[in-house]
Design an enzyme around this catalytic site. Structure first.
Site, PDB file in Angstrom:
ATOM      1  N   SER A  55       0.839  -1.232  -0.023  1.00  0.00           N
ATOM      2  CA  SER A  55      -0.029   0.098  -0.072  1.00  0.00           C
ATOM      3  C   SER A  55       0.797   1.386   0.144  1.00  0.00           C
ATOM      4  CB  SER A  55      -0.795  -0.043   1.256  1.00  0.00           C
ATOM      5  OG  SER A  55      -1.426   1.000   1.256  1.00  0.00           O
ATOM      6  N   ASP A  82      -4.511   3.981  -2.464  1.00  0.00           N
ATOM      7  CA  ASP A  82      -5.717   4.504  -1.860  1.00  0.00           C
ATOM      8  C   ASP A  82      -6.078   5.817  -2.409  1.00  0.00           C
ATOM      9  OD1 ASP A  82      -6.256   2.008   0.127  1.00  0.00           O
ATOM     10  OD2 ASP A  82      -3.978   2.513   0.640  1.00  0.00           O
ATOM     11  N   MET A  84      -8.863   8.485  -1.288  1.00  0.00           N
ATOM     12  CA  MET A  84      -9.991   8.817  -0.286  1.00  0.00           C
ATOM     13  C   MET A  84     -10.459  10.463  -0.719  1.00  0.00           C
ATOM     14  SD  MET A  84      -8.312   7.327   3.092  1.00  0.00           S
ATOM     15  CE  MET A  84      -6.991   5.950   2.919  1.00  0.00           C
ATOM     16  N   GLY A 195      -4.490   4.091   7.666  1.00  0.00           N
ATOM     17  CA  GLY A 195      -3.485   3.156   7.728  1.00  0.00           C
ATOM     18  C   GLY A 195      -3.121   2.618   9.182  1.00  0.00           C
ATOM     19  N   ASP A 222      -7.414  -6.094   2.644  1.00  0.00           N
ATOM     20  CA  ASP A 222      -6.612  -4.742   2.969  1.00  0.00           C
ATOM     21  C   ASP A 222      -7.034  -4.392   4.485  1.00  0.00           C
ATOM     22  OD1 ASP A 222      -5.737  -2.601   2.923  1.00  0.00           O
ATOM     23  OD2 ASP A 222      -6.893  -1.509   1.193  1.00  0.00           O
ATOM     24  N   GLY A 224      -4.177  -4.022   8.145  1.00  0.00           N
ATOM     25  CA  GLY A 224      -3.488  -4.952   9.030  1.00  0.00           C
ATOM     26  C   GLY A 224      -2.805  -6.421   8.821  1.00  0.00           C
TER      27      GLY A 224
END
Length: 271
Positions: A55, A82, A84, A195, A222, A224
């Protein structure tokens, strides 16, 4: 066991041929309900390909191009981006201009996860920017997903659907079985938006359900994911692994990527 898209006659199943190292790919009409018939991957003689996607949210944004190259050198298959909008989730990250800039420096598969309220508004710009995959959220696309999927494919991107931890897995079934199906399901194992969150092991029930019902489907997880949680995800049936801090924060990122891949491949062989 055979690797999907390599030894198996994928045209006979109507599935896709995808290069994980490049954003170029071709698709044909998918019909997961016909492929599976409730058989497991083992019964079909299929080994789903492991795809490890660091990521980039955890990378050094000031050196994004070099960070991307570093991850690919370490063995990454995809680069997870990612997106957002500050509305669907509280955080605000990158947009199409960043994807376009990064595309000038890499041929990698850019796996774009759009955590946005109106995904249809982003399709044209991300297609033009060079995104490889366009994964939208089921929670905001229940009324227009056929149009959305068709538009994504028309722009040369691979469509996927994501679901938040609180969303029942059954809500994505219509998107996999309709006339214009998505080609990947992303099961969020944390609440989307930030994250570094703790992995939610109970989300693996969703992964198991999807793998049993759609054995040839790319299933991504997606949130952890790292050395302590990868076995749970891989055993449940996930083959596309997004990992942020566990890779970028590791002394030896290449070892972590290798460990993630080994766990997925081992689980595929014993499923």
């Amino acid at each position: 066991m055979m690797r999907l898209g390599k030894m198996i006659n994928y045209r006979a199943f109507g599935i896709l041929s995808l290069s994980t190292k490049s954003h170029n790919y071709s698709t044909s009409k998918l019909n997961y309900s016909t492929i599976s018939n409730h058989k497991t991957s083992s019964e079909l003689g299929i080994m789903m390909e492991a795809k490890i996607a660091p990521s980039m949210l955890s990378s050094d944004f000031a050196n994004l191009a070099s960070e991307a190259e570093r991850m690919l050198t370490f063995g990454a298959d995809w680069l997870h981006m990612d997106i957002m909008d500050g509305h669907f989730v509280p955080n605000l990250t990158i947009g199409a201009p960043v994807i376009e800039s990064l595309r000038k420096h890499t041929k990698a598969y850019l796996d774009c996860h759009l955590m946005v309220t109106n995904p249809l508004d982003y399709v044209d710009q991300f297609g033009k920017a060079g995104a490889s995959g366009f994964t939208f959220h089921v929670e905001v696309s229940k009324d227009n997903w056929p149009e959305l999927v068709k538009r994504i494919k028309s722009k040369g991107m691979r469509p996927g659907v994501a679901l938040k931890p609180g969303t029942p897995v059954e809500e994505v079934f219509p998107l996999l079985e309709g006339e214009h199906p998505v080609e990947m399901v992303l099961v969020m194992t944390v609440e989307p938006g930030f994250g570094g969150q703790k992995f939610m092991p109970d989300m693996m029930n969703k992964v198991r359900t999807l793998r049993e019902k759609y054995p040839t489907l790319d299933i991504e997880v997606d949130g952890g994911l790292g050395p302590s949680t990868i076995d749970a995800a891989a055993t449940a049936g996930a083959n596309c692994i997004v990992a942020g801090s566990s890779v970028f924060g590791a002394p030896e990122p290449a070892q972590v990527i290798s460990l993630l891949r080994t766990s997925v491949n081992k689980a595929q062989k014993t499923c």
